[in-house]
Design a protein around this motif. Structure first.
Motif, short mmCIF file in Angstrom:
data_model
loop_
_atom_site.label_atom_id
_atom_site.label_comp_id
_atom_site.label_asym_id
_atom_site.label_seq_id
_atom_site.Cartn_x
_atom_site.Cartn_y
_atom_site.Cartn_z
N GLN A 1 0.84 -1.18 0.00
CA GLN A 1 0.00 0.00 0.00
C GLN A 1 0.89 1.24 0.00
O GLN A 1 1.73 1.42 0.86
CB GLN A 1 -0.89 0.01 1.24
CG GLN A 1 -1.81 1.21 1.33
CD GLN A 1 -2.66 1.19 2.59
OE1 GLN A 1 -2.56 0.26 3.39
NE2 GLN A 1 -3.45 2.22 2.77
N VAL A 2 0.66 2.09 -0.98
CA VAL A 2 1.45 3.31 -1.09
C VAL A 2 1.08 4.28 0.03
O VAL A 2 -0.10 4.53 0.30
CB VAL A 2 1.23 3.99 -2.44
CG1 VAL A 2 1.91 5.36 -2.49
CG2 VAL A 2 1.73 3.11 -3.58
N GLN A 3 2.09 4.82 0.68
CA GLN A 3 1.87 5.85 1.70
C GLN A 3 2.90 6.96 1.52
O GLN A 3 4.08 6.69 1.28
CB GLN A 3 1.99 5.28 3.11
CG GLN A 3 0.76 4.56 3.59
CD GLN A 3 0.79 4.32 5.09
OE1 GLN A 3 1.80 3.91 5.64
NE2 GLN A 3 -0.33 4.57 5.74
N PHE A 100 1.94 7.78 -10.82
CA PHE A 100 2.15 6.62 -11.67
C PHE A 100 1.49 6.89 -13.02
O PHE A 100 0.88 7.93 -13.22
CB PHE A 100 1.56 5.36 -11.03
CG PHE A 100 2.23 4.92 -9.78
CD1 PHE A 100 1.50 4.30 -8.78
CD2 PHE A 100 3.58 5.08 -9.58
CE1 PHE A 100 2.11 3.87 -7.61
CE2 PHE A 100 4.21 4.67 -8.42
CZ PHE A 100 3.46 4.05 -7.42
N THR A 101 1.58 5.95 -13.92
CA THR A 101 0.99 6.13 -15.25
C THR A 101 -0.51 6.35 -15.17
O THR A 101 -1.07 7.21 -15.86
CB THR A 101 1.29 4.93 -16.14
OG1 THR A 101 2.70 4.74 -16.22
CG2 THR A 101 0.73 5.14 -17.55
N THR A 102 -1.18 5.56 -14.33
CA THR A 102 -2.65 5.61 -14.30
C THR A 102 -3.21 6.03 -12.96
O THR A 102 -4.43 5.97 -12.76
CB THR A 102 -3.22 4.23 -14.67
OG1 THR A 102 -2.70 3.26 -13.75
CG2 THR A 102 -2.85 3.85 -16.09
N SER A 103 -2.38 6.44 -12.05
CA SER A 103 -2.88 6.85 -10.74
C SER A 103 -1.89 7.80 -10.10
O SER A 103 -0.75 7.93 -10.56
CB SER A 103 -3.10 5.63 -9.83
OG SER A 103 -1.87 4.94 -9.65
N GLU A 104 -2.32 8.47 -9.08
CA GLU A 104 -1.43 9.31 -8.31
C GLU A 104 -1.82 9.28 -6.83
O GLU A 104 -2.96 8.94 -6.48
CB GLU A 104 -1.42 10.75 -8.83
CG GLU A 104 -2.69 11.52 -8.66
CD GLU A 104 -2.56 12.94 -9.17
OE1 GLU A 104 -3.59 13.57 -9.43
OE2 GLU A 104 -1.43 13.46 -9.30
N TYR A 105 -0.85 9.63 -6.00
CA TYR A 105 -1.05 9.57 -4.57
C TYR A 105 -0.59 10.89 -3.95
O TYR A 105 0.35 11.54 -4.43
CB TYR A 105 -0.24 8.42 -3.97
CG TYR A 105 -0.70 7.08 -4.45
CD1 TYR A 105 -0.22 6.53 -5.63
CD2 TYR A 105 -1.63 6.33 -3.73
CE1 TYR A 105 -0.63 5.30 -6.08
CE2 TYR A 105 -2.06 5.09 -4.17
CZ TYR A 105 -1.55 4.58 -5.35
OH TYR A 105 -1.98 3.37 -5.80
#
Length: 116
Positions: A1-3, A100-105
Motif C-alpha cells: 500500500q502506497v503511503q 504513476f501512469t494511471t494513478s497518483e497519490y
C-alpha cells in the motif's frame, strides 16, 4: 500500500526557513519522480517543485525559484523541500505527490504558516 507522510510544517516568521520531509513507502521510491504542491483555502493545488528519480533535474514554480530547494535521499525513501526566505504568501498546506501512469497519490499534507 502506497503511503506518503509529510512532516516539518509549522509557524515561521517572514524571512525564516523550514524544511519539509515526505517519506514514501509501499512502492519502489527510487524509480519515480516526486513533487511538492501547496494549496490555500479556496484555490486549487499549485505545483511548487519537482525532482527526477536521480535528483539531478529539478523544476520550480516561478514564485519560489531561488528560495526553495527540492532534494531526495533514495536510501531513506524521503524527499525534502527546503524553504528559505519565506513570505506570507507561501503559507499553505504542502503536499507531496507521486504519480504513476494511471494513478497518483498524495500525502495528508503539512501546514506552513508564515506570520510575525
Amino acid at each position: 500500500q502506497v503511503q506518503l507522510v509529510e512532516s516539518g510544517g509549522g509557524l515561521v516568521q517572514p524571512g525564516g526557513s523550514l524544511r519539509l520531509s515526505c517519506a514514501g513507502s509501499g512502492y519502489a521510491f527510487s524509480r519515480y519522480g516526486m513533487s511538492w504542491h501547496r494549496q490555500v483555502p479556496g484555490k486549487g493545488r499549485e505545483m511548487v517543485a519537482a525532482i527526477t528519480i536521480d535528483g539531478r533535474t529539478t523544476n520550480y514554480a516561478d514564485s519560489v525559484k531561488g528560495r526553495f530547494t527540492i532534494s531526495r535521499d533514495n536510501a531513506k525513501n524521503t524527499v525534502y523541500l527546503q524553504m528559505n526566505g519565506l513570505k506570507p504568501e507561501d503559507a499553505a498546506v504542502y503536499y507531496c505527490n507521486l504519480r504513476f501512469t494511471t494513478s497518483e497519490y498524495w500525502g495528508q499534507g503539512t501546514q506552513v504558516t508564515v506570520s510575525s
